[in-house]
Design an enzyme around this catalytic site. Structure first.
Site, PDB file in Angstrom:
ATOM      1  N   ASP A 136       0.817  -1.214   0.000  1.00 44.27           N
ATOM      2  CA  ASP A 136       0.000   0.000   0.000  1.00 44.27           C
ATOM      3  C   ASP A 136       0.851   1.265   0.000  1.00 44.27           C
ATOM      4  O   ASP A 136       2.072   1.213   0.165  1.00 44.27           O
ATOM      5  CB  ASP A 136      -0.968  -0.003   1.198  1.00 44.27           C
ATOM      6  CG  ASP A 136      -0.310  -0.452   2.506  1.00 44.27           C
ATOM      7  OD1 ASP A 136       0.931  -0.423   2.587  1.00 44.27           O
ATOM      8  OD2 ASP A 136      -1.031  -0.830   3.435  1.00 44.27           O
TER       9      ASP A 136
ATOM     10  N   ASN B  88      -7.718  -2.670  14.069  1.00 45.36           N
ATOM     11  CA  ASN B  88      -9.100  -3.011  13.695  1.00 45.36           C
ATOM     12  C   ASN B  88      -9.173  -4.235  12.786  1.00 45.36           C
ATOM     13  O   ASN B  88     -10.217  -4.532  12.223  1.00 45.36           O
ATOM     14  CB  ASN B  88      -9.778  -1.804  13.017  1.00 45.36           C
ATOM     15  CG  ASN B  88      -9.096  -1.382  11.719  1.00 45.36           C
ATOM     16  OD1 ASN B  88      -8.178  -2.057  11.236  1.00 45.36           O
ATOM     17  ND2 ASN B  88      -9.530  -0.269  11.149  1.00 45.36           N
TER      18      ASN B  88
ATOM     19  N   HIS C 279      -7.375  -4.676   9.971  1.00 48.04           N
ATOM     20  CA  HIS C 279      -7.108  -4.462   8.547  1.00 48.04           C
ATOM     21  C   HIS C 279      -5.816  -5.160   8.122  1.00 48.04           C
ATOM     22  O   HIS C 279      -4.916  -5.382   8.933  1.00 48.04           O
ATOM     23  CB  HIS C 279      -7.113  -2.971   8.167  1.00 48.04           C
ATOM     24  CG  HIS C 279      -5.939  -2.168   8.612  1.00 48.04           C
ATOM     25  ND1 HIS C 279      -6.000  -0.804   8.841  1.00 48.04           N
ATOM     26  CD2 HIS C 279      -4.641  -2.492   8.866  1.00 48.04           C
ATOM     27  CE1 HIS C 279      -4.821  -0.370   9.204  1.00 48.04           C
ATOM     28  NE2 HIS C 279      -3.975  -1.366   9.231  1.00 48.04           N
TER      29      HIS C 279
ATOM     30  N   GLU D 273      -9.740  -1.870   5.045  1.00 44.35           N
ATOM     31  CA  GLU D 273     -10.422  -1.610   6.300  1.00 44.35           C
ATOM     32  C   GLU D 273     -11.636  -2.535   6.449  1.00 44.35           C
ATOM     33  O   GLU D 273     -12.089  -3.137   5.465  1.00 44.35           O
ATOM     34  CB  GLU D 273     -10.886  -0.142   6.337  1.00 44.35           C
ATOM     35  CG  GLU D 273      -9.760   0.886   6.227  1.00 44.35           C
ATOM     36  CD  GLU D 273      -8.976   1.082   7.539  1.00 44.35           C
ATOM     37  OE1 GLU D 273      -8.851   0.136   8.341  1.00 44.35           O
ATOM     38  OE2 GLU D 273      -8.484   2.216   7.747  1.00 44.35           O
TER      39      GLU D 273
HETATM   40  P1  PGA Z   1       2.202  -1.595  12.571  1.00 45.11           P
HETATM   41  O1  PGA Z   1       1.120  -1.560  11.425  1.00 45.11           O
HETATM   42  O2  PGA Z   1       3.210  -2.644  12.181  1.00 45.11           O
HETATM   43  O3  PGA Z   1       2.813  -0.210  12.578  1.00 45.11           O
HETATM   44  O4  PGA Z   1       1.506  -1.952  13.829  1.00 45.11           O
HETATM   45  C1  PGA Z   1       0.485  -2.727  11.017  1.00 45.11           C
HETATM   46  C2  PGA Z   1      -0.664  -2.435  10.077  1.00 45.11           C
HETATM   47  O5  PGA Z   1      -1.379  -1.425  10.279  1.00 45.11           O
HETATM   48  O6  PGA Z   1      -0.875  -3.207   9.137  1.00 45.11           O
END
Ligand code: PGA
Length: 249
Positions: free
Chosen positions: A66, A135, A137, A142
């Site tokens: 992404d 959450n 995702h 999302e």
């Molecule tokens: P993080 O992000 O490794 O900074 O916790 C993970 C994500 O949002 O996919």
């Protein structure tokens, strides 16, 4: 399957070893890469190990999950910048090997379509690395994202913006939109490693464990994939019942 290791360094060593074994077996591997705090120690160990082993990375291809809409490659919070800082600039890659969605594309629809097509034209992903948002995702898919989605533009939920706000100097600077590989693109990877560390992800992992495969929690789609490994540290696994750790992911 769930694999629980003592701490983020042990998780990083496991994931790095796994990547290296894949590359040794298939030097032309196509890697799906992720960003975020979880992946920083992973890339650090990977760079050290690849350098120590003098492993040839010249035939690899990578596709990132992404990118924020509106951030240029030179923006320190863009995922393009992150990948160069933590991985791409530290090993002898050429830009032609490295693929990320373009956060400044003028035609979003074309960019999204072309990104999913480019993955397929490269032969598909041999291994997809994933983190998980609080959450649930994966990528920036999302809750509510259809399981059959391809690369698309998403409006980030406030919780995701808050979670990622720690990397920006103010909330006003956190983008509201992102381009993300779709869930179907992710599911088509031959193998998936979901990497989860930290106590702040323990409730998310309990939710994952308790939820059936549901678009309400995108990561649960991984329950429908036949080759997934969930690599966690003790802190992230701390709310999971003992029985969970002996079950398929
Ligand atoms: P993080 O992000 O490794 O900074 O916790 C993970 C994500 O949002 O996919």
């Amino acid at each position: 399957m769930f694999l629980v290791l003592p701490d983020p360094q042990a998780v990083a060593a496991y994931v790095s070893n796994h990547l290296i074994q894949l590359i040794q077996k298939k030097p032309t591997a196509v890697l799906g890469l992720a960003t975020g705090g979880t992946m920083e120690p992973v890339y650090q160990q990977f760079v050290q190990q690849v350098s120590a082993l003098q492993l040839d990375v010249a035939q690899l291809h990578s596709f990132n999950l992404d990118e924020y809409v509106g951030l240029s490659q030179a923006h320190p919070q863009s995922y393009n910048y992150y990948m160069h800082q933590h991985l791409f600039n530290l090993l002898p890659f050429t830009e032609a090997q490295l693929h990320l969605p373009d956060g400044l594309a003028s035609d979003w629809q074309a960019e999204c379509q072309q990104y999913s097509t480019r993955i397929q034209q490269a032969g598909g992903l041999d291994l997809q690395l994933l983190g998980i948002g609080s959450n649930g995702h994966i990528g920036f898919n999302e809750p509510g994202t259809p399981f059959d989605s391809r690369t698309h533009v998403v409006e980030l939920l406030e919780r995701t913006r808050q979670d990622n706000g720690r990397f920006f100097s103010s909330m006003d600077e956190v983008p509201c939109h992102a381009l993300t590989m779709g869930i179907q693109d992710i599911l088509e990877a031959k193998e998936i490693l979901l990497v989860v560390t930290g106590e702040h992800k323990a409730q998310t992992m309990l939710n994952y464990f308790q939820s059936p495969a549901s678009e309400d929690m995108p990561a649960t789609v991984l329950k429908q994939h036949s080759n997934v490994r969930i690599v966690m540290d003790n802190a992230a696994a701390s709310l999971l019942p003992e029985t969970a750790l002996h079950q398929a992911a």
